[in-house]
Design a protein around this motif. Structure first.
Motif, short mmCIF file in Angstrom:
data_model
loop_
_atom_site.label_atom_id
_atom_site.label_comp_id
_atom_site.label_asym_id
_atom_site.label_seq_id
_atom_site.Cartn_x
_atom_site.Cartn_y
_atom_site.Cartn_z
N GLY A 104 69.26 1.39 63.31
CA GLY A 104 68.89 2.80 63.42
C GLY A 104 68.79 3.44 62.04
N PRO A 105 68.42 4.71 61.99
CA PRO A 105 68.27 5.39 60.70
C PRO A 105 69.62 5.64 60.04
N GLU A 106 69.61 5.74 58.72
CA GLU A 106 70.85 6.03 57.99
C GLU A 106 71.27 7.48 58.18
N SER A 110 65.51 14.54 60.75
CA SER A 110 64.14 14.83 61.14
C SER A 110 63.93 14.47 62.60
N PRO A 111 62.87 14.99 63.23
CA PRO A 111 62.58 14.60 64.61
C PRO A 111 62.38 13.10 64.77
N TRP A 117 67.28 7.43 66.71
CA TRP A 117 68.66 7.43 67.22
C TRP A 117 68.66 7.11 68.71
N ILE A 118 67.74 7.70 69.44
CA ILE A 118 67.61 7.39 70.87
C ILE A 118 67.33 5.90 71.06
N GLU A 119 66.47 5.33 70.22
CA GLU A 119 66.17 3.90 70.30
C GLU A 119 67.43 3.06 70.07
#
Length: 245
Positions: A104-106, A110-111, A117-119
């Motif tokens: 996931g993102p660090e 942002s949208p 995050w949902i992924e």
């Protein structure tokens, strides 16, 4: 419980990651680690079912010897999980290991990062539970084990450094779900636990990591074999040390 190697099944789940370079490196290191899991079970006489998202990336599995079936499965596709379970039929499953994961993102700023995050929840939290419930009858037939590979980063009590909110939260959700799964499946004499593989010397873990991959896998295998019903629902390091929630 004594293992019947003719009935035993080990479920190998590939990592799912996004396409950025750092995540590709993480994908390679984790895929190699998971191939080591398959190698050790197959070398010990188990029948192994290993899944990958793309058969074109299954070179390391194809090079292994032993009774290994390689299937395609993208665990982010929930319909594919249901279809996969149908291919297993009524075969008994002694050990199911759900080990797909994404970092996931660090940051969440942002949208697009919110969507990522949902992924992370989709792959790290929901997919393993759907896989376990889809094959619960098979595992119950063997009075087997439901195992999910998690991370110490999913421990709320152990979080003293912050950061990595998507990964931490998705692994914490997995841990909570697996605890309930253990309670719900206990009446069917199934043992369920979440395991942290340790700080492993892979490309992801880095050269400073103290634990060789083979030792990590061997430790988890011993723990899986020795888990008792009283330990069901637990959160353990690869050596059997309990990890706080």
């Amino acid at each position: 419980m004594e293992r019947d190697p003719n009935a035993g099944r080990f479920r190998y789940r590939p990592v799912r990651s996004r396409s950025r370079h750092a995540h590709r490196n993480r994908h390679r290191s984790q895929s190699r680690y998971r191939a080591r899991i398959a190698r050790q079970y197959a070398a010990d006489g188990w029948n192994v079912v290993a899944t990958v998202r793309d058969l074109g990336n299954a070179d390391e599995l194809e090079a292994l010897s032993g009774a290994i079936e390689i299937r395609t499965l993208d665990v982010a596709d929930f319909g594919a999980i249901a279809a996969f379970s149908q291919t297993i039929g009524e075969r008994a499953v002694n050990v199911l290991i759900a080990n797909a994961g994404t970092w996931g993102p660090e940051r969440i700023e942002s949208p697009d990062e919110g969507e990522a995050w949902i992924e992370a929840f989709r792959v790290n939290s929901i997919a393993p539970v759907l896989l376990a419930t889809a094959l619960l009858d098979n595992v119950a037939a063997a009075r087997g084990r439901l195992i999910a590979l998690t991370s110490r980063m999913g421990s709320i009590a152990d979080n003293g450094s912050g950061g990595s909110i998507p990964y931490r939260s998705s692994k914490a959700a997995l841990n909570a779900a697996w605890k309930s799964l253990a309670i719900d499946s206990a009446r069917r004499q199934v043992v369920a636990a979440v395991l942290h593989p340790g700080w492993v010397k892979t490309r992801m873990g880095g050269t400073a990591a103290p634990l060789p991959p083979a030792d990590s896998v061997a430790g988890m295998r011993r723990l899986i074999a020795d888990l008792s019903p009283r330990q069901s629902g637990g959160f353990f390091d690869h050596d059997g040390t309990p990890i706080p929630w």
